[in-house]
Each structure stands twice: as C-alpha cells, then as structure tokens.
Design an enzyme around this catalytic site. Structure first.
Site, PDB file in Angstrom:
ATOM      1  N   SER A   1       0.844  -1.390  -0.071  1.00  0.00           N
ATOM      2  CA  SER A   1       0.078   0.201  -0.108  1.00  0.00           C
ATOM      3  C   SER A   1       1.046   1.458   0.075  1.00  0.00           C
ATOM      4  CB  SER A   1      -0.804   0.092   1.290  1.00  0.00           C
ATOM      5  OG  SER A   1      -2.029   0.978   1.070  1.00  0.00           O
TER       6      SER A   1
ATOM      7  N   ASP B   1      -5.434  -4.234  -2.479  1.00  0.00           N
ATOM      8  CA  ASP B   1      -4.583  -3.952  -1.270  1.00  0.00           C
ATOM      9  C   ASP B   1      -4.036  -5.148  -0.499  1.00  0.00           C
ATOM     10  OD1 ASP B   1      -3.300  -2.948   1.113  1.00  0.00           O
ATOM     11  OD2 ASP B   1      -4.045  -1.134   0.679  1.00  0.00           O
TER      12      ASP B   1
END
Length: 609
Positions: free
Chosen positions: A357, A472
């Site tokens: 991320s 993610d």
C-alpha cells in the site's frame, strides 16, 4: 580422488581437539580415537554417504566442506546444513543401526575420516565411560533434533567467474575484497599475468590449506574459459559469483554449460552480477538471465566505480544483507520517510526493500533514487488530485486518476520503470482475491505492482494480473515480512532466512465501537448520530478500511516475531487522510526511529559504505 594431501597425525589431533563432538575428550582418548580412523581424500562433487544406505560408520571432516541433502516427497532436492572441519555425520545411525537419513557429498575437495563399527566398539572397550558419554550426548542431540552449527568458524571460499571477457573485472575483484573485509581477513587469489600459468596453479594448490586457515574469506578470480585455474577455483568454492557485462547475451554458452556439468556444481550457492557502465540510469532486466539458470539465488546489477554496489553483493555473500519492509497506513506512511532518514544517518544499509500500500508507493520512489523531500512532495501532489466516484458496480471510486498518477510517479527516463530492472531489489505485496493468498510482485511494470498494492477492495477496482484479481495486500499481510525472509534466504536451504529484516508498521487499530443500545446501523442512523452529540458511527470508508486491514492486525504478533527489528512510529494522532501534515508525520517517524536505533544491538547489523 582430490589433490588434497592427507593430514598427519598431529594435524588430525588438532581438528579433533576443536571438534564439537570429541573436543571434550582427554588427550589420551583423542589419540586412541585418531588411531581408529581411516582417512582419505574426496573430490568436489563426490558422494560420501547415501540416503537410505546402511549406517555402518560415521564420518569426521578433517578439511574442506561437505553438504547434507535430502530429497522431498516430490523428488525435489532439499539442502540442509554443511559440515566443516571437526564436524561429524552418522553418529546416531551407527548407534541405532538405522538407515542413513540424508546424502552427504563433498562441496569442495575435502579430507574425511571414517569410523566403522569395529572402531566404534574398540572405543567403547578402551574407555567405556568417556566414549559412552560422548556418543550418548550425540544421540540426545539427534533425537531432540538439535541443530548443528550451520556456519562454523572456517574460511568461506568464493569464486568470481567471468562468463566472458569483462571490462572492470579486476576492479570488481578488488572492490569486493575491500567490501568483504568486515567479515575478517580476505585473501584475493588471481593469476600473476593475463592468464594463469602452471606456477599459479601449483602455488595455489600447495598453499591453499595455509591460506584457508589464515583468512576468513578466500576470493578466487577465475578466467572466462574452462582452464585448469578456473576448474580449481570452482572446485574449491563454496559460492560461485558469475560476472557478465550488461548487454551481452543471456543465453548459456558452451563454457558455462561445461562448467555446470562439473561434479557437485549444483550444490554450490550461485549468484550472477551484471556489470554496467557507471553512467547508466537503470540496469538491464534480470528476467532473461534467470530463464535458464534456475539454480541462481539472485541476479544483482552492479555499476563500475560504485563501491556501494560491490558492498551490497558482499553482504549477500556473507548473509549480512538488510531488508526493509514498509507497511500500509495511508498518510501515516509518511513516517517511513523519517525512518529511512534515521537508518541512513546511522549508517545502516538497505539491500532490499518491499512494501504494501502506502509503503509500496514510498519504496517505489526510494528505489528510483528520489530524495526524501522529493518523495514527500511527489506523493503529496499525487494525493491532492483525489479520485472520482463511479457507478458502484465494481468499486465506489473510479480508480482512473489513481492509475494515471501512479504511472507518472513510476517513470524513469521517460519510460515505465520495470520491477526487475532496478539497482535496489524491490517488491510489493497484494492480496490475490482469485487464489485467496498474498501475491508478491517483483517483475513487470512498477506502476502496476504499486497500483495493485494500493487498491483497497470495494473502494478501488481490483487490478487484473495473469488472469487473477489483486487488491491491497493488507487484507492478509500489511507488513510482508515473510516475503522478505524468503528473498534473504538461500535457494532450497532449510533455514529461517539469512540477513536482517527491519519492519516498519504504521497501521493503527483505531477504536470502532457503537452505543450499547444501538440495534441497527443504516444511513439514517449515521446521519442522526452526526447531527446529535452521540458518538459518530463509522463511515463506509472506515468500515472498508478496517475490513481491508483486519488480517494484518490479526497477525501483527507473527510479523513482529519474524522481524529482527520491528518499528511502530507513534502516528495514531494523525488521520488516514492527513496528507497536508506529511512534514509532521515524517518528523514523528524520524524522532522515534533515532531513539529506537540507539537501543539496537548494532553488532548484528552491517555498516553501509
């Protein structure tokens, strides 16, 4: 048979005195033991013990190095520990009369002694108390699966093998010699002239044992052909570093093919260094070089005259590489920049970097060579563009601005940067929705790898990847330490991993509770709570974020245990979207890391060049 001379009785006793198995015996017992041993030389690649055969003897290594291997359920080769001077194999099998549990072969030309069943019984008859104690302790270690020392104190031998005439090879050998110096005394063996002569080989063979005892590392510069000198270098090597000039053909040539056919070559650790000109912006792609070389642990790009590149190679060779893992956490991830600054000021090198991320985004800019202030400004500018909502059929937000912005950030020299064409090894982690696992991305366009790691499920569209859908990575692993461990470890070796892992976790488990009497939570309830003085109810964004990070939170203890150094900068006072406070977040991470590093055991960390 090898060319190693047999050690005399006194030399054998010196090894036995230092043996972890027999070293506690008195001198008289050691002398009697030495008389029962049958000593012979074994050539590199020669099989000493066979898995499944009758255990009718044990072996003691007097010189050289042996490799212990087994075959897995699918027939795959598994590498276990190595045996050096004074170490033994087969004690438990000799006593329990069990088949041998593993193969043992000579990693290099070695001298080995056998103690057969008759000799074993003679020892017990000669001094039953002492020898029973020694062998009983060995049996206890075996039954408890106590590990034998994996890296005993002995010289490591590295062969530097050019695959073709390579400009800068001599300079690289000297730079590597200097970079290996922190490991101890280093001796560089190389021909006296342009090519090795008979005198070079004779002297090296005669004095090799002496040099090995006086140094911690022997570095042998081989020749770009299968000469007697190159054969000698490879036979004595524990590790082989191939060197090739960037731009040359990645196909395996006849010289390398014949070299790989040498006995025992497949058991040696192997690296490949791609030597580039000093002014090159980005290195050549590694992927073509790995296509036919499955035994390689890694391909490292090096630049001429860049001592830092040689130092990174040296740390990989000596299991001292440092891997840094940056976790996700929105704007709180700016704390990573402060930690990176503190690590640099402390002289702690970074040899690999990975992230998820926001950590992946920051790591991408770091690997492209941007300064810390420039990274902060670039990401702040990127975040200011925002994202447009879309018809909520795949996600709440369109993701187009996100993709375009990340693509611009991940360009170098006007083209898309590639994950396998960077000076610093880099990976990102993403959650694979299709296969319910973490997918590690270390090849292909950098922008796509970073985008996949920055696409929270529900908020942004999944990123297609080889027929799978990626989002993610925080759903399963917000700080991908396990992936870093695998990249630090040696190929096929059954060990936790070499080197040092520094993990930086900026995720915050914010409270998410509601009033006790709340029976249902909907849009009206959310609006009513916002208008009144009640505790606010979480928004859809907060709910999706918490759901997307729950896996990383659950396994935080595991992440901490897998790390050598685990950092949690104090960023709970900043919101996920506090991008305008980036400077304060950076400073918080820097102040915290400076203090934390002062308490570390610096003896366990290398110092960067």
């Amino acid at each position: 048979m090898s060319d190693n001379p047999l050690p005399n009785a006194e030399q054998q006793l010196q090894v036995l005195r230092a043996s972890p198995v027999f070293g506690t015996l008195p001198e008289s017992a050691l002398q009697f033991l030495q008389q029962q041993l049958r000593v012979q030389t074994v050539a590199a690649g020669e099989m000493v013990l066979h898995e499944g055969s009758a255990a009718d003897s044990l072996i003691v290594v007097f010189a050289g190095r042996l490799r212990v291997t087994r075959h897995g359920p699918q027939g795959e080769l598994l590498l276990f520990n190595e045996l050096g001077p004074g170490e033994c194999q087969g004690e438990a099998g000799l006593m329990l009369r069990q088949p041998r549990p593993a193969d043992v072969s000579a990693l290099r030309d070695s001298v080995v002694a056998w103690l057969d069943q008759a000799g074993f019984e003679a020892l017990l008859h000669h001094d039953p108390v002492r020898f029973n104690q020694v062998f009983s302790q060995a049996l206890v270690r075996y039954l408890r699966h106590s590990p034998k020392p994996v890296e005993p104190q002995r010289a490591m031998t590295i062969a530097l093998v050019p695959l073709a005439p390579t400009e800068g090879l001599d300079e690289l050998a000297l730079a590597l010699q200097a970079a290996l110096a922190p490991a101890g005394a280093v001796r560089l063996l190389q021909p006296q002239g342009p090519t090795a002569g008979d005198q070079d080989l004779v002297q090296a063979m005669r004095r090799f044992d002496q040099w090995e005892q006086a140094a911690e590392v022997l570095l042998i510069r081989a020749e770009p052909q299968l000469s007697a000198w190159t054969r000698f270098a490879v036979r004595q090597a524990d590790q082989v570093v191939f060197v090739a000039p960037a731009g040359s053909s990645p196909l395996i040539g006849s010289f390398e093919r014949r070299l790989r056919e040498e006995p025992g070559f497949s058991y040696k650790r192997q690296q490949l260094a791609l030597l580039h000109a000093p002014e090159v912006l980005l290195p050549q792609s590694q992927r073509p070089w790995l296509k036919e070389r499955h035994e390689l642990e890694r391909v490292l790009p090096l630049r001429q005259h860049h001592l830092g590149d040689a130092a990174r190679l040296a740390r990989f060779l000596t299991n001292q590489a440092v891997g840094v893992v940056l976790g996700g956490g929105g704007a709180r991830g700016f704390a990573h920049l402060g930690v990176l600054q503190a690590l640099g000021e402390a002289g702690i090198p970074i040899d690999l970097i990975g992230g998820n991320s926001m950590g992946a985004l920051i790591a991408s800019q770091w690997t492209l060579g941007h300064g810390l202030d420039a990274i902060r400004e670039r990401i702040q500018s990127f975040a200011a563009n925002g994202e447009r909502p879309t018809l909520p059929m795949v996600s709440l937000l369109s993701g187009r601005r996100m993709e375009q912005g990340i693509r611009r950030l991940c360009m170098a020299g006007g083209v898309d940067a590639q994950m396998d064409a960077l000076w610093l090894p880099f990976f990102t982690a993403a959650c694979n929705l299709s296969r319910a696992c973490t997918t590690v991305l270390d090849e292909g366009p950098m922008w796509r790898a970073v985008l996949a790691s920055n696409s929270p499920a529900g908020l942004l569209p999944p990123v297609p990847y080889r027929g799978d859908l990626l989002v993610d990575g925080a759903i399963l692993d917000n700080v991908p330490v396990e992936a870093m461990r695998r990249r630090l470890g040696a190929r096929l070796e059954r060990r936790r991993g070499n080197g040092t892992v520094i993990a930086i976790d900026v995720d915050v488990a914010e409270p998410m509770t509601v009033e006790l009497d709340l029976q249902r939570m909907g849009a009206r309830d959310k609006l009513r709570a916002s208008l009144k003085s009640q505790s606010p109810l979480p928004s859809i964004g907060q709910i999706l974020y918490r759901a997307g990070h729950i896996g990383g939170m659950v396994q935080r203890d595991r992440t901490r245990a897998q790390s050598d150094f685990y950092l949690e900068p104090p960023v709970s006072g900043f919101s996920l979207m506090a991008y305008k406070q980036a400077g304060q977040i950076v400073e918080a991470g820097y102040a915290y890391a400076r203090q934390a590093i002062q308490g570390w055991d610096r003896g366990a960390l290398p110092h960067g060049n």
